[in-house]
Write a protein that holds these residues in place. Structure first.
Motif, PDB file in Angstrom:
ATOM      1  N   PHE A  32       9.816 104.049  77.670  1.00  0.00           N
ATOM      2  CA  PHE A  32      10.679 104.081  76.483  1.00  0.00           C
ATOM      3  C   PHE A  32      11.311 105.442  76.240  1.00  0.00           C
ATOM      4  CE2 PHE A  32       7.034 101.181  75.579  1.00  0.00           C
ATOM      5  CZ  PHE A  32       7.720  99.983  75.729  1.00  0.00           C
ATOM      6  N   GLY A  33      11.367 106.304  77.266  1.00  0.00           N
ATOM      7  CA  GLY A  33      11.873 107.654  77.080  1.00  0.00           C
ATOM      8  C   GLY A  33      13.308 107.716  76.588  1.00  0.00           C
ATOM      9  N   THR A  34      14.196 106.955  77.216  1.00  0.00           N
ATOM     10  CA  THR A  34      15.615 106.992  76.835  1.00  0.00           C
ATOM     11  C   THR A  34      15.833 106.429  75.442  1.00  0.00           C
ATOM     12  OG1 THR A  34      16.295 106.768  79.149  1.00  0.00           O
ATOM     13  CG2 THR A  34      17.935 106.245  77.450  1.00  0.00           C
ATOM     14  N   SER A  35      15.236 105.270  75.173  1.00  0.00           N
ATOM     15  CA  SER A  35      15.416 104.671  73.849  1.00  0.00           C
ATOM     16  C   SER A  35      14.790 105.539  72.761  1.00  0.00           C
ATOM     17  CB  SER A  35      14.822 103.259  73.815  1.00  0.00           C
ATOM     18  OG  SER A  35      13.467 103.265  74.215  1.00  0.00           O
ATOM     19  N   THR A  36      13.685 106.212  73.085  1.00  0.00           N
ATOM     20  CA  THR A  36      13.062 107.116  72.120  1.00  0.00           C
ATOM     21  C   THR A  36      14.003 108.259  71.766  1.00  0.00           C
ATOM     22  OG1 THR A  36      10.794 106.637  72.829  1.00  0.00           O
ATOM     23  CG2 THR A  36      11.165 108.747  71.761  1.00  0.00           C
ATOM     24  N   ALA A  37      14.612 108.880  72.782  1.00  0.00           N
ATOM     25  CA  ALA A  37      15.520 110.008  72.542  1.00  0.00           C
ATOM     26  C   ALA A  37      16.744 109.584  71.741  1.00  0.00           C
ATOM     27  CB  ALA A  37      15.941 110.618  73.877  1.00  0.00           C
ATOM     28  N   LEU A  38      17.322 108.433  72.099  1.00  0.00           N
ATOM     29  CA  LEU A  38      18.512 107.958  71.382  1.00  0.00           C
ATOM     30  C   LEU A  38      18.192 107.600  69.936  1.00  0.00           C
ATOM     31  CD1 LEU A  38      20.127 105.736  74.164  1.00  0.00           C
ATOM     32  CD2 LEU A  38      20.978 107.931  73.288  1.00  0.00           C
ATOM     33  N   ILE A  39      17.064 106.936  69.731  1.00  0.00           N
ATOM     34  CA  ILE A  39      16.667 106.586  68.361  1.00  0.00           C
ATOM     35  C   ILE A  39      16.419 107.853  67.545  1.00  0.00           C
ATOM     36  CG2 ILE A  39      14.789 105.586  66.983  1.00  0.00           C
ATOM     37  CD1 ILE A  39      14.615 103.356  69.080  1.00  0.00           C
ATOM     38  N   MET A  40      15.844 108.868  68.181  1.00  0.00           N
ATOM     39  CA  MET A  40      15.583 110.118  67.471  1.00  0.00           C
ATOM     40  C   MET A  40      16.883 110.782  67.008  1.00  0.00           C
ATOM     41  SD  MET A  40      13.553 113.520  68.788  1.00  0.00           S
ATOM     42  CE  MET A  40      13.437 114.969  67.718  1.00  0.00           C
ATOM     43  N   VAL A  41      17.851 110.899  67.927  1.00  0.00           N
ATOM     44  CA  VAL A  41      19.118 111.569  67.593  1.00  0.00           C
ATOM     45  C   VAL A  41      19.887 110.796  66.518  1.00  0.00           C
ATOM     46  CG1 VAL A  41      21.380 112.237  68.475  1.00  0.00           C
ATOM     47  CG2 VAL A  41      19.320 112.708  69.816  1.00  0.00           C
ATOM     48  N   PHE A  42      20.089 109.497  66.742  1.00  0.00           N
ATOM     49  CA  PHE A  42      20.865 108.718  65.780  1.00  0.00           C
ATOM     50  C   PHE A  42      20.079 108.460  64.490  1.00  0.00           C
ATOM     51  CE2 PHE A  42      23.042 107.655  69.785  1.00  0.00           C
ATOM     52  CZ  PHE A  42      24.329 108.022  69.430  1.00  0.00           C
ATOM     53  N   GLY A  43      18.757 108.495  64.593  1.00  0.00           N
ATOM     54  CA  GLY A  43      17.948 108.381  63.384  1.00  0.00           C
ATOM     55  C   GLY A  43      18.113 109.588  62.486  1.00  0.00           C
ATOM     56  N   MET A  44      18.237 110.771  63.086  1.00  0.00           N
ATOM     57  CA  MET A  44      18.474 111.989  62.299  1.00  0.00           C
ATOM     58  C   MET A  44      19.839 111.933  61.618  1.00  0.00           C
ATOM     59  SD  MET A  44      16.890 114.715  65.019  1.00  0.00           S
ATOM     60  CE  MET A  44      17.680 116.102  64.235  1.00  0.00           C
ATOM     61  N   ILE A  45      20.819 111.396  62.314  1.00  0.00           N
ATOM     62  CA  ILE A  45      22.142 111.230  61.700  1.00  0.00           C
ATOM     63  C   ILE A  45      22.058 110.233  60.546  1.00  0.00           C
ATOM     64  CG2 ILE A  45      24.489 110.389  62.095  1.00  0.00           C
ATOM     65  CD1 ILE A  45      24.239 111.425  64.980  1.00  0.00           C
ATOM     66  N   ALA A  46      21.313 109.151  60.762  1.00  0.00           N
ATOM     67  CA  ALA A  46      21.122 108.165  59.690  1.00  0.00           C
ATOM     68  C   ALA A  46      20.431 108.797  58.496  1.00  0.00           C
ATOM     69  CB  ALA A  46      20.303 106.982  60.209  1.00  0.00           C
ATOM     70  N   ASN A  47      19.477 109.704  58.754  1.00  0.00           N
ATOM     71  CA  ASN A  47      18.786 110.411  57.687  1.00  0.00           C
ATOM     72  C   ASN A  47      19.772 111.191  56.813  1.00  0.00           C
ATOM     73  OD1 ASN A  47      16.355 113.184  57.677  1.00  0.00           O
ATOM     74  ND2 ASN A  47      17.060 111.880  56.029  1.00  0.00           N
ATOM     75  N   ILE A  48      20.663 111.932  57.463  1.00  0.00           N
ATOM     76  CA  ILE A  48      21.637 112.740  56.714  1.00  0.00           C
ATOM     77  C   ILE A  48      22.575 111.845  55.909  1.00  0.00           C
ATOM     78  CG2 ILE A  48      23.580 114.337  56.946  1.00  0.00           C
ATOM     79  CD1 ILE A  48      22.135 115.522  59.386  1.00  0.00           C
ATOM     80  N   LEU A  49      23.038 110.745  56.514  1.00  0.00           N
ATOM     81  CA  LEU A  49      23.941 109.834  55.808  1.00  0.00           C
ATOM     82  C   LEU A  49      23.253 109.177  54.617  1.00  0.00           C
ATOM     83  CD1 LEU A  49      25.727 108.118  58.839  1.00  0.00           C
ATOM     84  CD2 LEU A  49      26.649 109.878  57.301  1.00  0.00           C
TER      85      LEU A  49
END
Length: 422
Positions: free
Chosen positions: A91-108
């Motif tokens: 799950f390395g790739t999906s983990t990294a993508l979820i982390m990055v876009f999750g941080m953006i979702a956090n800010i929004l």
């Protein structure tokens, strides 16, 4: 380049927090000297916390080995780092993508909703991203839907959990400058509730009167040193001289070795508290720039040790009672058909200590004891339940340790099963 950004920059907590400080200071148009100083001190504070955690963890790993030998306990020791490392191959790739876009979702979410929190505990962001990636995959999602739904779920976790605790954080700190961004929230929340029911917040742990002859115990470092010395020496006697000197100490006398490890633990706590003070002193003013310019009225959500300096006695009491609950849980878990969760000193120290502080805020001494004890039960039984689900993807040897990971993981899998997706 994308791999460097996601893995080496956004995946490094100290750099992540330093970037937030840098942006905040630049938005405030601070002088170059202030920008450089504030950014470096923020990174340094976070690194100091990590260095203290490394010192402390090394000592506790030795204690765990001694404990296992002394009492011949076989079971699963929850470890977030271990399970995330094991999951990266799948799950390395999906983990990294979820982390990055999750941080953006956090800010929004912080900008457009009433949940004004920016989650700055980078390693816990990574852990939760991995948990969400694994559980959604077990549920049958993959590709874009997995990343999209996972990112939204992560963003929600990053604002909702700090919001849940904030009323109690205000009680503890007597201010509203920062929030707690640590995925042990359920344990802290329960501790605060239990403390309010069973305790009296007027009789706090910090009012415990020490006889004049024992006045030196008022020094937190000395108190921690003595407490851990007792723990280490008792376990060392049960583990035996031969095992310790042949396996752990490299031939050094087992009593002397155990004493040094106990003091090493206390040194780790001291380093962590020093790092916390530096981090708070720099990140709160720097964050004002982001709050004013990008997401007004937001607060930084920081790691759980940030509350330790507000009730040092509660830190020790919380750790002890959480660990006691973990020890007792080992005898009851098999009766329910669950694997034995061996109480790890690291999760019980950090989450137990924080739970003690929250319990103390609402219920004083009894609140710290009862609340931390409940936290110990939670981080023993919830990981055991999560292990049942995570075993489906080959993670039988370990599981996530802190309360929120188990709660979120189990809820995701239950909802997906109800929807017929798994």
């Amino acid at each position: 380049m994308l791999d460097i950004i996601m893995k080496d920059i956004l995946g490094t907590p100290s750099i992540l927090v330093g970037l937030f400080a840098l942006v905040g200071l630049l938005l405030q148009r601070k002088q170059t000297a202030d920008v450089v100083s504030g950014t470096l001190k923020t990174v340094m504070g976070f690194i100091i916390i990590g260095a203290g955690a490394t010192v402390l963890t090394g000592s506790l790993d030795i204690f765990s080995n001694m404990f296992d030998k002394a009492f011949n306990v076989a079971g699963v020791i929850p470890n977030n780092e271990a399970i995330v490392a094991a999951a990266q191959s799948k799950f390395g790739t999906s983990t990294a993508l979820i982390m990055v876009f999750g941080m953006i979702a956090n800010i929004l979410l912080a900008k457009f909703t009433r949940f004004k929190y920016i989650f700055l505990t980078g390693h816990h962001t990574l852990f939760m991203a991995c948990l969400i990636a694994a559980t959604l995959s077990i549920g049958g999602l993959q590709g874009v839907p997995l990343v999209l739904i996972g990112s939204i779920l992560l963003g929600l976790c990053m604002v909702l959990f700090p919001a849940l605790l904030q009323p109690y954080v205000r009680q503890i700190t007597r201010s509203d400058d920062f929030a707690i961004g640590h995925f042990g929230t359920i344990g802290y929340f329960v501790s605060a509730k239990v403390g309010k029911i069973f305790g009296n917040k007027e009789k706090t742990t910090e009012q415990i009167k020490v006889p004049q002859s024992l006045g030196f115990l008022r020094d937190t470092s000395v108190a921690v040193s003595l407490t851990m010395t007792i723990f280490f020496l008792v376990v060392a006697l049960f583990a035996g001289q031969e095992y310790i000197e042949s396996t752990l100490s490299g031939g050094s006398n087992f009593i002397v070795f155990s004493f040094i490890q106990a003091i090493t633990f206390a040194a780790g706590v001291y380093i962590i508290l020093a790092g916390v003070r530096m981090l708070i002193a720099e990140i709160v003013p720097a964050f004002k720039g982001i709050a004013d310019k990008v997401a007004p009225d937001t607060k930084p959500a920081l790691d759980c040790p940030t509350v330790f300096p507000f009730a040092p006695n509660a830190v020790i009491i919380g750790f002890l009672f959480s660990f006691i609950a973990g020890l007792l849980s080992m005898f009851f878990l098999p009766l329910l058909g669950l694997k034995v969760i061996v109480p790890g000193l690291v999760p019980h120290f950090f989450t137990g200590a924080a739970a003690g502080v929250f319990g103390n805020a609402t219920g004083g001494r009894r609140g710290a004891m009862a609340g931390a004890f409940c936290n110990g039960l939670i981080i023993s039984f919830i990981p055991a339940l999560l292990l049942v689900f995570m075993g489906d993807v080959g993670f039988e040897g370990t599981t996530f340790g802190d309360s929120d990971f188990g709660v979120v993981g189990i809820l995701i899998l239950m909802i997906m099963k109800l929807l017929g997706l798994s």
